[in-house]
Design a protein around this motif. Structure first.
Motif, PDB file in Angstrom:
ATOM      1  N   VAL A 177     -10.008 -57.292  13.570  1.00 17.91           N
ATOM      2  CA  VAL A 177      -9.853 -58.538  14.155  1.00 17.91           C
ATOM      3  C   VAL A 177      -8.760 -59.275  14.596  1.00 17.91           C
ATOM      4  O   VAL A 177      -7.985 -58.497  14.119  1.00 17.91           O
ATOM      5  CB  VAL A 177     -10.188 -59.406  12.769  1.00 17.91           C
ATOM      6  CG1 VAL A 177      -9.993 -61.134  12.952  1.00 17.91           C
ATOM      7  CG2 VAL A 177     -11.320 -58.821  11.634  1.00 17.91           C
ATOM      8  N   PRO A 178      -8.988 -59.905  15.891  1.00 20.51           N
ATOM      9  CA  PRO A 178      -9.359 -60.002  16.842  1.00 20.51           C
ATOM     10  C   PRO A 178      -8.531 -59.510  17.915  1.00 20.51           C
ATOM     11  O   PRO A 178      -7.581 -58.493  17.483  1.00 20.51           O
ATOM     12  CB  PRO A 178      -9.506 -61.331  17.505  1.00 20.51           C
ATOM     13  CG  PRO A 178      -8.397 -62.163  17.158  1.00 20.51           C
ATOM     14  CD  PRO A 178      -8.183 -61.828  15.314  1.00 20.51           C
ATOM     15  N   ASP A 179      -8.492 -59.411  19.418  1.00 20.02           N
ATOM     16  CA  ASP A 179      -7.399 -58.652  19.909  1.00 20.02           C
ATOM     17  C   ASP A 179      -6.735 -57.187  20.594  1.00 20.02           C
ATOM     18  O   ASP A 179      -5.994 -56.506  19.714  1.00 20.02           O
ATOM     19  CB  ASP A 179      -6.379 -59.910  20.186  1.00 20.02           C
ATOM     20  CG  ASP A 179      -6.873 -60.705  20.321  1.00 20.02           C
ATOM     21  OD1 ASP A 179      -7.866 -61.197  21.039  1.00 20.02           O
ATOM     22  OD2 ASP A 179      -5.783 -61.989  20.348  1.00 20.02           O
ATOM     23  N   ILE A 186      -5.509 -56.159   7.331  1.00 15.45           N
ATOM     24  CA  ILE A 186      -5.692 -55.838   9.040  1.00 15.45           C
ATOM     25  C   ILE A 186      -4.895 -56.333   9.041  1.00 15.45           C
ATOM     26  O   ILE A 186      -4.227 -57.390   9.205  1.00 15.45           O
ATOM     27  CB  ILE A 186      -7.281 -56.220   9.354  1.00 15.45           C
ATOM     28  CG1 ILE A 186      -8.515 -55.749   9.072  1.00 15.45           C
ATOM     29  CG2 ILE A 186      -6.762 -55.845  10.905  1.00 15.45           C
ATOM     30  CD1 ILE A 186      -9.864 -55.315   9.531  1.00 15.45           C
ATOM     31  N   ASN A 187      -3.862 -56.005  10.157  1.00 15.58           N
ATOM     32  CA  ASN A 187      -1.971 -56.716  10.008  1.00 15.58           C
ATOM     33  C   ASN A 187      -2.755 -56.786  11.892  1.00 15.58           C
ATOM     34  O   ASN A 187      -2.610 -55.454  12.824  1.00 15.58           O
ATOM     35  CB  ASN A 187      -0.964 -55.999   9.928  1.00 15.58           C
ATOM     36  CG  ASN A 187      -1.233 -56.047   8.348  1.00 15.58           C
ATOM     37  OD1 ASN A 187      -1.216 -56.876   8.057  1.00 15.58           O
ATOM     38  ND2 ASN A 187      -1.205 -54.838   7.900  1.00 15.58           N
ATOM     39  N   GLY A 208       2.772 -58.022  12.874  1.00 15.52           N
ATOM     40  CA  GLY A 208       2.237 -57.488  11.293  1.00 15.52           C
ATOM     41  C   GLY A 208       1.846 -58.628  10.742  1.00 15.52           C
ATOM     42  O   GLY A 208       1.939 -58.210   9.268  1.00 15.52           O
ATOM     43  N   SER A 209       1.835 -59.798  10.849  1.00 13.30           N
ATOM     44  CA  SER A 209       1.009 -60.690  10.295  1.00 13.30           C
ATOM     45  C   SER A 209      -0.528 -60.144   9.738  1.00 13.30           C
ATOM     46  O   SER A 209      -1.109 -59.353  10.789  1.00 13.30           O
ATOM     47  CB  SER A 209       0.762 -62.136  10.772  1.00 13.30           C
ATOM     48  OG  SER A 209       0.484 -61.721  11.995  1.00 13.30           O
ATOM     49  N   ARG A 210      -1.320 -60.984   8.511  1.00 11.47           N
ATOM     50  CA  ARG A 210      -2.465 -60.403   8.205  1.00 11.47           C
ATOM     51  C   ARG A 210      -3.642 -61.110   9.515  1.00 11.47           C
ATOM     52  O   ARG A 210      -3.713 -62.435   9.381  1.00 11.47           O
ATOM     53  CB  ARG A 210      -2.834 -60.570   7.338  1.00 11.47           C
ATOM     54  CG  ARG A 210      -4.260 -60.245   6.818  1.00 11.47           C
ATOM     55  CD  ARG A 210      -4.525 -59.438   4.377  1.00 11.47           C
ATOM     56  NE  ARG A 210      -5.446 -59.283   4.219  1.00 11.47           N
ATOM     57  CZ  ARG A 210      -5.519 -59.702   2.911  1.00 11.47           C
ATOM     58  NH1 ARG A 210      -5.029 -59.994   2.592  1.00 11.47           N
ATOM     59  NH2 ARG A 210      -6.814 -59.485   3.003  1.00 11.47           N
ATOM     60  N   GLY A 212     -12.335 -62.175   8.068  1.00 12.83           N
ATOM     61  CA  GLY A 212     -11.398 -63.167   8.726  1.00 12.83           C
ATOM     62  C   GLY A 212      -9.929 -63.317   8.122  1.00 12.83           C
ATOM     63  O   GLY A 212     -10.662 -63.465   7.199  1.00 12.83           O
ATOM     64  N   TYR A 213      -9.547 -63.812   8.100  1.00 16.20           N
ATOM     65  CA  TYR A 213      -7.920 -63.808   7.727  1.00 16.20           C
ATOM     66  C   TYR A 213      -6.921 -64.551   8.385  1.00 16.20           C
ATOM     67  O   TYR A 213      -6.720 -64.920   9.621  1.00 16.20           O
ATOM     68  CB  TYR A 213      -7.301 -62.759   7.037  1.00 16.20           C
ATOM     69  CG  TYR A 213      -6.077 -63.166   5.533  1.00 16.20           C
ATOM     70  CD1 TYR A 213      -6.389 -63.188   4.678  1.00 16.20           C
ATOM     71  CD2 TYR A 213      -5.441 -63.214   6.259  1.00 16.20           C
ATOM     72  CE1 TYR A 213      -5.402 -63.470   3.483  1.00 16.20           C
ATOM     73  CE2 TYR A 213      -3.654 -63.693   5.397  1.00 16.20           C
ATOM     74  CZ  TYR A 213      -4.781 -63.809   3.427  1.00 16.20           C
ATOM     75  OH  TYR A 213      -3.556 -64.102   2.753  1.00 16.20           O
ATOM     76  N   GLY A 214      -6.610 -65.811   7.687  1.00 22.47           N
ATOM     77  CA  GLY A 214      -5.727 -66.957   8.141  1.00 22.47           C
ATOM     78  C   GLY A 214      -6.425 -67.466   9.268  1.00 22.47           C
ATOM     79  O   GLY A 214      -7.458 -68.240   8.874  1.00 22.47           O
TER      80      GLY A 214
END
Length: 141
Positions: free
Chosen positions: A127-129, A46-47, A52-54, A75-77
């Motif tokens: 994830v999120p926003d 999911i970017n 474009g960040s994951r 969630g990632y990062g």
């Protein structure tokens, strides 16, 4: 007297916590997040909609014994293992049988399930926003 009771209580709590941590550890062949009969069939990034960040990961599982699909969103990062808004939805390809879960979660949204033997599914993770990954008519059985 109170000191001795407190020490005994704290020792008992420490032993109980240690036992819980050991007993809570999952064995190597343990069930996944959807259950023991489910195998992962898809993993999708999911970017962020702007840069474009994951931001997350959408995972899809299937159980041939139940004919059900299952999905979760992680969630990632900076959103991994941090309380943030996460959402996941799954349905049959025709839109029926919808199941969803969303809110402020630390680890993941879901699991959500749909019975779709011999059918395609629609699945969505956020994830999120409102950074969303949506897949239509996938994992056709």
């Amino acid at each position: 007297m109170h000191t001795r009771k407190l020490a005994t209580l704290l020792t008992g709590a420490a032993v109980a916590a240690s036992a819980t941590m050991v007993m809570g550890a999952a064995p190597a062949g343990a069930a996944g997040p959807c259950g023991s009969s489910y195998n992962r069939v898809g993993v999708y990034a999911i970017n962020h909609k702007v840069d474009g960040s994951r931001t997350g990961t959408l995972e899809v599982y299937y159980s041939s014994s139940t004919g059900k699909n299952c999905a979760l969103t992680y969630g990632y990062g900076k959103y991994a293992n941090t309380k943030s808004w996460k959402g996941v939805a799954i349905s049959r390809g025709d839109g029926s049988g919808n199941d969803s879960d969303a809110g402020e979660f630390t680890h993941y949204a879901g699991p959500v399930y749909v019975s779709a033997p011999n059918q395609c599914i629609d699945v969505q993770g956020t994830v999120p926003d409102w950074n969303t990954r949506k897949l239509n008519n996938v994992h056709c059985g």
